[in-house]
Design an enzyme around this catalytic site. Structure first.
Site, short mmCIF file in Angstrom:
data_model
loop_
_atom_site.label_atom_id
_atom_site.label_comp_id
_atom_site.label_asym_id
_atom_site.label_seq_id
_atom_site.Cartn_x
_atom_site.Cartn_y
_atom_site.Cartn_z
N ASP A 61 -16.92 4.55 -57.19
CA ASP A 61 -18.07 3.65 -57.07
C ASP A 61 -18.99 4.21 -55.98
O ASP A 61 -18.57 4.36 -54.84
CB ASP A 61 -17.59 2.24 -56.71
CG ASP A 61 -18.74 1.28 -56.50
OD1 ASP A 61 -19.60 1.20 -57.39
OD2 ASP A 61 -18.77 0.61 -55.45
N THR A 94 -24.98 2.49 -58.83
CA THR A 94 -25.08 2.89 -57.41
C THR A 94 -24.99 4.40 -57.25
O THR A 94 -25.51 4.95 -56.29
CB THR A 94 -23.97 2.21 -56.58
OG1 THR A 94 -22.72 2.41 -57.22
CG2 THR A 94 -24.23 0.73 -56.44
N THR A 95 -24.30 5.08 -58.19
CA THR A 95 -24.26 6.55 -58.15
C THR A 95 -25.55 7.11 -58.74
O THR A 95 -26.15 8.02 -58.17
CB THR A 95 -23.04 7.07 -58.95
OG1 THR A 95 -21.87 6.37 -58.53
CG2 THR A 95 -22.84 8.55 -58.75
N ASP A 398 -18.21 -5.18 -60.11
CA ASP A 398 -19.32 -4.44 -60.72
C ASP A 398 -19.60 -4.96 -62.13
O ASP A 398 -20.75 -5.08 -62.54
CB ASP A 398 -19.00 -2.93 -60.79
CG ASP A 398 -19.23 -2.25 -59.44
OD1 ASP A 398 -19.57 -2.96 -58.48
OD2 ASP A 398 -19.06 -1.02 -59.36
#
Length: 530
Positions: A61, A94-95, A398
């Protein structure tokens, strides 16, 4: 004459310093983006992190990895904060947001080398970002929150890149149902994920995880011999006072030298605790929750003995932070003093009891058949060790954020790099109609977005240049839904294999990445303040 030359030299020196600072910022930020890039997509690699405490953490994550990284450069720290902003706004991507920011910074480096002014690049990027979000909204399809299957498809896409992806058949419905259980799908515009309580219990496997429409405590009831462990038609009291002998405010010792006096003290203590227990029993309560106390013992063996005799089930050490959630779930009111305990302050449940967890000897207390006036849900996660449990917790969070994104913005787009290629293609066409610097900068912005499909293909062990070229060709022919199928190693229609994601994840990623890049671009000096 010499004076003029000296001034000219100073001006050049000032400019070169600004360039050096900008270059330093871009290199540092790109280093962070490169470090996290291998974690993108379903075939992305996980990162093993050793924390200063010696604890080990496994995750892919983006927000988790970056928050644990010890980043020193101020511009690189902005990318860490960028992933946290994406985590707050959309919860997923988020990446991607950091990878996009890294690609945009690389494009900035090329444009700056051509002599284009940073302010011109920043203003063009802002316009390109707005246009990109417009294109994404154009290719998005509306979603109905009552269509559970389409929501599960979007959640499956999110879970496909996680460590627990093999359990997505179980975790995806849990995530969807837990969010839909705390909102009204017709009128909701946001979701407060604090209404969903995550309870972790070591033992068993992730397959044993479940969604509880009620309340679960991750420990069994506290009881002395003969105490109740199962209660039907429960009346629940949550007390914040202590069931033990009172203490003085100041620390002191009482020396008793007479046996008769000692007996009298013990008799009075017993009488005092019995009075408290009788008041609780008189209110009609048959399940008692006792809040943890710091100043003195919240309960003692004597109080547990009396409560067991009265047939009450007792759960101790309730955290202060959990009180609000418990009260909203059970419909009870916290009671601060024994004299104020009345029947109207009690909560209700059809059944309360200890449940032995399969795969381990642990017990949990389950409250089922709750009226639930406050609309709350509890997810009970199981796992063989702390690492798996922590990652499952992050993954389910998530997944819940994906459903929240669909509640906020009720549109869905395909995944697999398809939207990025489509935006890049249309943005290049739009750039052709622009003049001067705008055309150059918008084309560079469009090229930078292709980093997502390129990285997806690269992480899946495919030939990225071939795949991205073929994908570009398909989209140029008007096939909007085609993306990279990492499982088969080719290009497939993403709608057919249900690779879907919320529109908010992509629009938020592009918007936030552009904002951060523009901020880094406009920095002309680095000042260290002592």
């Amino acid at each position: 004459m010499a004076m003029v030359a000296q001034q000219t030299g100073e001006t050049l020196q000032e400019r070169s310093k600004g360039k050096d600072v900008r270059l330093s910022n871009i290199i540092a930020s790109k280093a962070v983006a490169t470090a996290i890039r291998t974690s993108l997509g379903p075939r992305g690699m996980d990162k093993l992190m050793q924390l200063p405490s010696g604890e080990v953490l496994i995750s892919n994550d983006g927000a988790t990895i970056l928050s644990k990284m010890d980043v020193l450069h101020p511009a690189a720290k902005m990318l860490v904060e960028l992933s946290q902003s994406q985590d707050i706004e959309a919860g997923d991507g988020t990446t991607s947001v950091v990878v996009i920011a890294g690609a945009l910074l690389e494009a900035c480096g090329t444009l700056l080398a051509k002599g284009i002014h940073p302010t011109s690049i920043a203003s063009s990027f802002v316009r390109a970002s707005a246009k990109a979000q417009e294109i994404l909204e154009d290719i998005a399809t509306p979603v109905n929150l009552t269509e559970r299957e389409s929501l599960i498809s979007a959640v499956n896409t999110c879970l496909s890149s996680k460590v627990v992806s093999q359990n997505s058949d179980l975790l995806a419905p849990i995530a969807v149902d837990s969010v839909l259980g705390v909102i009204d799908p017709k009128t909701a515009t946001n979701v407060d994920l604090r209404d969903i309580r995550m309870v972790q219990q070591i033992g068993g496997t992730i397959e044993d995880s479940e969604l509880v429409n009620g309340l679960v405590f991750n420990k069994g009831s506290t009881k002395s011999a003969g105490g109740a462990s199962q209660v039907k038609d429960a009346k629940i009291a949550l007390i914040q006072f202590c069931l033990s002998a009172p203490k003085t405010d100041m620390e002191n010792n009482v020396v008793v030298s007479d046996y008769a006096a000692m007996d009298r003290i013990l008799r009075d203590e017993r009488k005092y605790i019995l009075q408290l227990c009788k008041k609780i029993k008189k209110s009609g309560a048959n399940v008692l929750l006792i809040q943890k106390s710091i100043l003195r013992d919240a309960y003692n063996e004597l109080s547990l003995h009396f409560l067991a005799k009265m047939g009450m089930l007792v759960v101790t050490d309730i955290e202060r932070t959990d009180v609000e959630f418990i009260c909203r779930t059970l419909g009870c009111t916290p009671i601060a003093h024994a004299d104020s305990i009345t029947a109207d302050k009690l909560g209700a449940a059809e059944h309360v009891g200890d449940v032995v967890m399969p795969g381990s000897g642990h017990k949990v207390v389950k409250f089922t058949g709750v009226k639930n006036p406050g609309k709350t849900m509890t997810v009970l996660l199981r796992g063989s060790n702390e690492l798996i449990l922590a990652e499952a917790n992050r993954s389910v969070h998530d997944a819940q954020c994906v459903v929240r994104s669909l509640v906020k913005k009720r549109f869905m787009i395909v995944g697999g790099g398809a939207p990025e290629i489509e935006v890049a293609l249309r943005l290049k066409e739009y750039a052709l109609g622009q003049t001067g610097m705008d055309a150059y900068c918008m084309k560079a912005f469009a090229d930078a977005l292709e980093v997502i499909p390129y990285t997806l293909a690269e992480n899946a062990g495919m030939k990225p240049i071939e795949i991205v070229t073929e994908l570009r060709k398909k989209h140029a022919e008007g096939v909007v839904g085609d993306g990279i199928n990492v499982k088969k190693g080719g290009i497939t229609d993403m709608n057919e294999i249900s690779v879907l994601q919320p529109l908010l994840v992509s629009t938020s990623a592009i918007g936030l990445a552009t904002e951060t890049v523009c901020m880094i671009l406009k920095v002309a000096d680095l000042i260290l303040v002592a």
